[in-house]
Design an enzyme around this catalytic site. Sequence first.
Site, PDB file in Angstrom:
ATOM      1  N   GLY A 103       0.708  -4.932   0.926  1.00 43.62           N
ATOM      2  CA  GLY A 103      -0.499  -4.994   0.101  1.00 43.62           C
ATOM      3  C   GLY A 103      -0.248  -5.676  -1.242  1.00 43.62           C
TER       4      GLY A 103
ATOM      5  CB  ALA B 224      -0.898  -0.026   1.225  1.00 46.90           C
TER       6      ALA B 224
ATOM      7  CD  GLU C  80       2.191  -5.237   5.660  1.00 47.43           C
ATOM      8  OE1 GLU C  80       2.946  -6.173   6.020  1.00 47.43           O
ATOM      9  OE2 GLU C  80       1.352  -5.341   4.742  1.00 47.43           O
TER      10      GLU C  80
ATOM     11  CD  GLU D 155      -1.997  -7.490   3.095  1.00 49.84           C
ATOM     12  OE1 GLU D 155      -1.689  -6.347   2.689  1.00 49.84           O
ATOM     13  OE2 GLU D 155      -2.414  -7.703   4.247  1.00 49.84           O
TER      14      GLU D 155
HETATM   15  N1  CAA Z   1       4.662   3.164  -0.716  1.00 49.96           N
HETATM   16  C1  CAA Z   1       5.087   4.304  -1.260  1.00 49.96           C
HETATM   17  N2  CAA Z   1       6.241   4.419  -1.957  1.00 49.96           N
HETATM   18  C2  CAA Z   1       6.987   3.304  -2.101  1.00 49.96           C
HETATM   19  C3  CAA Z   1       6.593   2.066  -1.550  1.00 49.96           C
HETATM   20  C4  CAA Z   1       5.369   2.018  -0.832  1.00 49.96           C
HETATM   21  N3  CAA Z   1       4.894   0.887  -0.301  1.00 49.96           N
HETATM   22  N4  CAA Z   1       7.553   1.157  -1.834  1.00 49.96           N
HETATM   23  C5  CAA Z   1       8.484   1.792  -2.558  1.00 49.96           C
HETATM   24  N5  CAA Z   1       8.143   3.084  -2.727  1.00 49.96           N
HETATM   25  C6  CAA Z   1       8.885   4.134  -3.439  1.00 49.96           C
HETATM   26  C7  CAA Z   1      10.107   4.581  -2.647  1.00 49.96           C
HETATM   27  O1  CAA Z   1       9.752   5.534  -1.674  1.00 49.96           O
HETATM   28  C8  CAA Z   1      10.980   5.152  -3.733  1.00 49.96           C
HETATM   29  O2  CAA Z   1      10.484   6.429  -4.071  1.00 49.96           O
HETATM   30  P1  CAA Z   1      11.538   7.659  -4.269  1.00 49.96           P
HETATM   31  O3  CAA Z   1      12.350   7.243  -5.468  1.00 49.96           O
HETATM   32  O4  CAA Z   1      10.624   8.818  -4.529  1.00 49.96           O
HETATM   33  O5  CAA Z   1      12.332   7.737  -3.012  1.00 49.96           O
HETATM   34  C9  CAA Z   1      10.678   4.227  -4.935  1.00 49.96           C
HETATM   35  O6  CAA Z   1       9.425   3.599  -4.655  1.00 49.96           O
HETATM   36  C10 CAA Z   1      11.719   3.125  -5.119  1.00 49.96           C
HETATM   37  O7  CAA Z   1      11.865   2.432  -3.871  1.00 49.96           O
HETATM   38  P2  CAA Z   1      13.282   2.268  -3.108  1.00 49.96           P
HETATM   39  O8  CAA Z   1      14.194   3.379  -3.462  1.00 49.96           O
HETATM   40  O9  CAA Z   1      12.967   2.051  -1.660  1.00 49.96           O
HETATM   41  O10 CAA Z   1      13.790   0.932  -3.807  1.00 49.96           O
HETATM   42  P3  CAA Z   1      14.776  -0.176  -3.184  1.00 49.96           P
HETATM   43  O11 CAA Z   1      15.095  -1.108  -4.299  1.00 49.96           O
HETATM   44  O12 CAA Z   1      15.887   0.472  -2.430  1.00 49.96           O
HETATM   45  O13 CAA Z   1      13.863  -0.961  -2.095  1.00 49.96           O
HETATM   46  C11 CAA Z   1      11.867  -2.090  -1.323  1.00 49.96           C
HETATM   47  C12 CAA Z   1      12.765  -1.713  -2.530  1.00 49.96           C
HETATM   48  C13 CAA Z   1      12.626  -3.076  -0.429  1.00 49.96           C
HETATM   49  C14 CAA Z   1      10.625  -2.754  -1.899  1.00 49.96           C
HETATM   50  C15 CAA Z   1      11.524  -0.812  -0.528  1.00 49.96           C
HETATM   51  O14 CAA Z   1      11.006   0.153  -1.443  1.00 49.96           O
HETATM   52  C16 CAA Z   1      10.494  -1.016   0.545  1.00 49.96           C
HETATM   53  O15 CAA Z   1      10.809  -1.507   1.601  1.00 49.96           O
HETATM   54  N6  CAA Z   1       9.220  -0.623   0.284  1.00 49.96           N
HETATM   55  C17 CAA Z   1       8.164  -0.647   1.267  1.00 49.96           C
HETATM   56  C18 CAA Z   1       7.670  -2.068   1.494  1.00 49.96           C
HETATM   57  C19 CAA Z   1       6.574  -2.058   2.563  1.00 49.96           C
HETATM   58  O16 CAA Z   1       6.800  -1.704   3.707  1.00 49.96           O
HETATM   59  N7  CAA Z   1       5.335  -2.427   2.160  1.00 49.96           N
HETATM   60  C20 CAA Z   1       4.206  -2.438   3.044  1.00 49.96           C
HETATM   61  C21 CAA Z   1       3.406  -1.158   2.903  1.00 49.96           C
HETATM   62  S1  CAA Z   1       2.094  -1.013   4.077  1.00 49.96           S
HETATM   63  C22 CAA Z   1       0.883  -2.057   3.548  1.00 49.96           C
HETATM   64  O17 CAA Z   1       0.977  -2.632   2.475  1.00 49.96           O
HETATM   65  C23 CAA Z   1      -0.319  -2.183   4.441  1.00 49.96           C
HETATM   66  C24 CAA Z   1      -1.359  -3.148   4.022  1.00 49.96           C
HETATM   67  O18 CAA Z   1      -1.405  -4.277   4.455  1.00 49.96           O
HETATM   68  C25 CAA Z   1      -2.425  -2.757   3.120  1.00 49.96           C
END
Ligand code: CAA
Length: 270
Positions: free
Chosen positions: A121, A78, A144, A124
Site C-alpha cells: 500500500g 497496509a 503482498e 500504491e
Molecule cells: N503492517 C503492520 N506492521 C508492519 C508493517 C505492515 N505492513 N510493516 C512493518 N511493520 C512493523 C513490524 O511488524 C515491526 O513491528 P514490531 O517492532 O512491533 O515487530 C516494525 O514495523 C518494524 O518492522 P521490521 O522489524 O519488520 O523491520 P525490518 O527492517 O526488519 O523490515 C520490512 C522492514 C522489509 C519493510 C518489513 O517490515 C516488511 O516486510 N513489512 C511488510 C511489507 C509488506 O508485506 N507490505 C504489504 C502489506 S499488505 C498491503 O499493502 C495490501 C494492499 O495492497 C493494500
Amino acid sequence: MTIRSSIKVQKINMEFIKVTENARPYVALIQLNRPKELNALNLQLMGEIRDTLKKLDENDEVRVVVITGNERAFAAGADIKQMAGKTAIDMLNIDQFSTWDQIRKTKKPIIAAVSGFALGGGCELAMTCDMIIASETAKFGQPEIKIGTMPGAGGTQRLTKALGKAKAMELVLTGDFLSAEDACSYGLVNRVVPVELYLEEAFRLAAKIAAMSPVGVKLAKESINRSYETHLDEGLHFERKNFYLTFASEDQKEGMNAFIEKRRPDFKGN
Ligand code: CAA
C-alpha cells in the site's frame, strides 16, 4: 506569486499524520507519522489523509500538496496486523479502498517525497500521487504475494502502466524490490536525489508548479489523468475483488500470521 514570508506556519498534528498547511508558500505538507510501524497504513491513517486532502483541496492558500514519510520508510504497506484475521466478507464490508478513491479525486497536484520503504500500500500510495521524488535509498515493491495475498490498492494496475507487463509481473509475483535508480529508469519516479535532499527537491518542484495558474494546473492534471485513467476504474475494481478473495484462503491467514510471528510462511495452496 505574492511573497508571504510573514505568514505564520500552520501545523496540525493528527493521530497518525502531521500536517503543515503552508510548509512553503502555497505548498502543504502531509507527513505520515507512525515511525515505529514503518508508517503502516491503518484505516485511521488513511482516513486522516483523505480528510486532510479534502480540506486542502478547498483551501485557496494551498496549490500543491507534498506527502512524505521519514528517511527509513515512506510506508511499508497496509497494516498487516489490522487485516490478518479478517474474512473476505469483512474486507468487502470494511471497504477500505473507498478512502483511496476519495484521495484519487483530489484536484490539486500531489507529490510523493519517498525515502526508504515504499511497499505494498505504500508503493500504491506513492503511485496514487501525481509525481514521485525519490531518495537514493528508496525501495519500491509489491510484496503482498509473500504474505499470501496480492496488491489491492492499484498496484497491479499502476505498476503495469508504469513498468510494462513483464517487469510488473516479476515484481508482483516475486515480491522483489525495485531500487530508486531502476524506478527512475522505468519512469515510475520523476528523479532520484541524495537522501538529505529528497524533501527539499519535492518542495522545489512543488514551488515551481505553485507559481503557475491554479486553474490551468487543475485542468491539466484532470486531462492527464483522463488519458492515464481510461480503463483504470475497471482494473481497480477487478483487482479489489481478487484482493478480497485472497482473504477466503488459508494461505492469506498463514502468510500474514507468519509475518506477525516473524517466521517463514508455509503455503499449502488452499
Ligand atoms: N503492517 C503492520 N506492521 C508492519 C508493517 C505492515 N505492513 N510493516 C512493518 N511493520 C512493523 C513490524 O511488524 C515491526 O513491528 P514490531 O517492532 O512491533 O515487530 C516494525 O514495523 C518494524 O518492522 P521490521 O522489524 O519488520 O523491520 P525490518 O527492517 O526488519 O523490515 C520490512 C522492514 C522489509 C519493510 C518489513 O517490515 C516488511 O516486510 N513489512 C511488510 C511489507 C509488506 O508485506 N507490505 C504489504 C502489506 S499488505 C498491503 O499493502 C495490501 C494492499 O495492497 C493494500
